[in-house]
Design a protein around this motif. Structure first.
Motif, mmCIF file in Angstrom:
data_model
loop_
_atom_site.group_PDB
_atom_site.id
_atom_site.type_symbol
_atom_site.label_atom_id
_atom_site.label_comp_id
_atom_site.label_asym_id
_atom_site.label_seq_id
_atom_site.Cartn_x
_atom_site.Cartn_y
_atom_site.Cartn_z
ATOM 1 N N VAL A 45 -47.392 -11.411 39.945
ATOM 2 C CA VAL A 45 -47.460 -12.948 39.569
ATOM 3 C C VAL A 45 -48.716 -13.608 39.653
ATOM 4 O O VAL A 45 -49.005 -14.318 38.898
ATOM 5 C CB VAL A 45 -46.142 -13.550 40.411
ATOM 6 N N LEU A 49 -50.506 -14.844 36.490
ATOM 7 C CA LEU A 49 -50.852 -16.241 35.989
ATOM 8 C C LEU A 49 -52.292 -16.639 35.906
ATOM 9 O O LEU A 49 -52.498 -17.253 34.863
ATOM 10 C CB LEU A 49 -50.061 -17.090 37.297
ATOM 11 N N LEU A 84 -43.541 -13.596 33.983
ATOM 12 C CA LEU A 84 -43.937 -14.500 34.950
ATOM 13 C C LEU A 84 -42.981 -15.633 35.520
ATOM 14 O O LEU A 84 -42.823 -16.049 36.344
ATOM 15 C CB LEU A 84 -45.276 -15.002 34.463
ATOM 16 N N SER A 300 -48.547 -7.659 32.928
ATOM 17 C CA SER A 300 -49.060 -8.985 32.827
ATOM 18 C C SER A 300 -50.357 -9.423 33.493
ATOM 19 O O SER A 300 -51.088 -10.560 32.626
ATOM 20 C CB SER A 300 -48.107 -9.879 33.228
#
Length: 359
Positions: A45, A49, A84, A300
């Motif tokens: 995360v 981000l 996310l 991600s």
């Protein structure tokens, strides 16, 4: 990760362990999923981000000209933000030891988690194929597509990856109650509906196929681009290296993130089918499957690497933003000297003004 009727699950959404109540192996406690996945998901995360907020800012405010490649990469950013939004709920579930967000958010959470994996794989494959045609077949119609046509391709990709996941939204995946409530997709309980058993089977097959075929295409594109450039740009090795960076970055991210989960999926499948009573083998693969799903969602955080290597405009915008930030920081430090320094500077300027006035 891929349970059968004689398996029970931990608090992780996809990890399975033998159920001692059914005469199988003793269960591996929920603590295992909490210890392994909580820090992994947290890192996913945080890094995700940071990287994707910067990427979104560059796409929205720094790119002056959009090309089909940028549209494909922008959709990859969207897929990452879908993930996310989901992982914090999973982190909360691991820390609490039970799911507190209800059936609706459980369905949406599972749907987005699995859709992200499929969308990331599909969009990275499209980016690699587009680069392949640009290099090897520069006059092909695919390389001359407009932004509108690229948008249609992106929509088609989303429909392709979403369609098999829609049934996840149709069923209740909540098991247990109160402090034992769990949000699980692979439900091995005896009351599991036949439709969900079929859905789980389809998901197993899809997880393997959506890795094998795109990986084959990625490797093919990389090999063809490398051989083509070496044959036609013998005197320009730098161009060969630059063109290969895109495919290399995509293959690297693809392999690191999705290969482990595919291998453990097959591993659990094989152990369940051919060695169902081998507790040592299953207790070994359970931690591996936990780590593999943590890596699965690391895409991600690593996708910004693909953006940097796939778009020269993105790379220039990023470097420009970084250099501007560094210059602003230097200017700020130069404009805030100590009080003694400020006084000496002012005194020098005053003397200079008097000297010029005397002459």
């Amino acid at each position: 990760m891929l349970p059968e009727p004689n398996f029970t699950t931990t608090s992780n959404l996809t990890t399975t362990i033998p159920n001692s109540g059914d005469g199988g192996c003793p269960p591996v406690g929920k603590q295992l999923g909490r210890v392994i996945l909580t820090p992994v998901y947290t890192i996913d995360v945080i890094l995700g981000l940071l990287g994707n907020i910067v990427a979104l800012w560059i796409f929205c405010f720094k790119l002056k000209t959009w090309k089909p490649n940028h549209l494909f990469l922008f959709n990859l950013v969207i897929a990452d933000f879908m993930l996310l939004l989901c992982l914090p709920l999973r982190i909360d579930d691991l820390l609490r030891g039970h799911w507190v967000f209800g059936d609706g958010l459980c369905r949406i959470n599972l749907f987005l988690l699995f859709t992200n994996r499929s969308a990331s794989i599909a969009l990275m494959t499209v980016v690699a194929i587009y680069r392949y045609f640009k290099v090897v077949h520069p006059h092909h119609r695919f390389t001359r597509m407009t932004n509108r046509q690229a948008a249609f391709v992106a929509v088609f990709v989303w429909l392709l990856v979403i369609s098999p996941r829609v049934p996840i939204l149709a069923y209740n995946h909540i098991k247990g109650s109160d402090n034992n409530t769990q949000c699980l997709f692979f439900t091995p309980h005896k009351e599991t509906l036949c439709a969900i058993i079929i859905l789980v089977g389809m998901h197993r097959v899809l997880m393997v196929l959506e890795f094998i075929f795109p990986l084959a295409m990625l490797l093919y594109c990389s090999i063809r681009i490398s051989s083509f450039l070496k044959a036609h740009q013998m005197g320009k090795p730098d161009k060969v290296r630059k063109a290969m960076r895109v495919c290399t970055a995509i293959v690297a991210v693809f392999t690191v993130c999705f290969l482990p989960s595919t291998v453990t999926t097959i591993g659990v499948w094989v152990i369940r089918s051919y060695r169902p009573s081998d507790c040592a083998a299953f207790n070994t693969i359970v931690p591996l499957s936990l780590v593999s799903f943590g890596l699965n969602f690391l895409n991600s955080a690593l996708d910004p690497i693909v953006y940097v290597f796939s778009s020269s405009m993105f790379r220039k915008a990023l470097l420009g933003a970084l250099s501007c930030a560094m210059r602003c920081g230097q200017n700020a430090s130069e404009n805030t000297p100590s009080s003694s320094g400020t006084q000496s500077t002012n005194q020098k300027e005053l003397k200079s003004m008097r000297a010029s006035g005397d002459t």
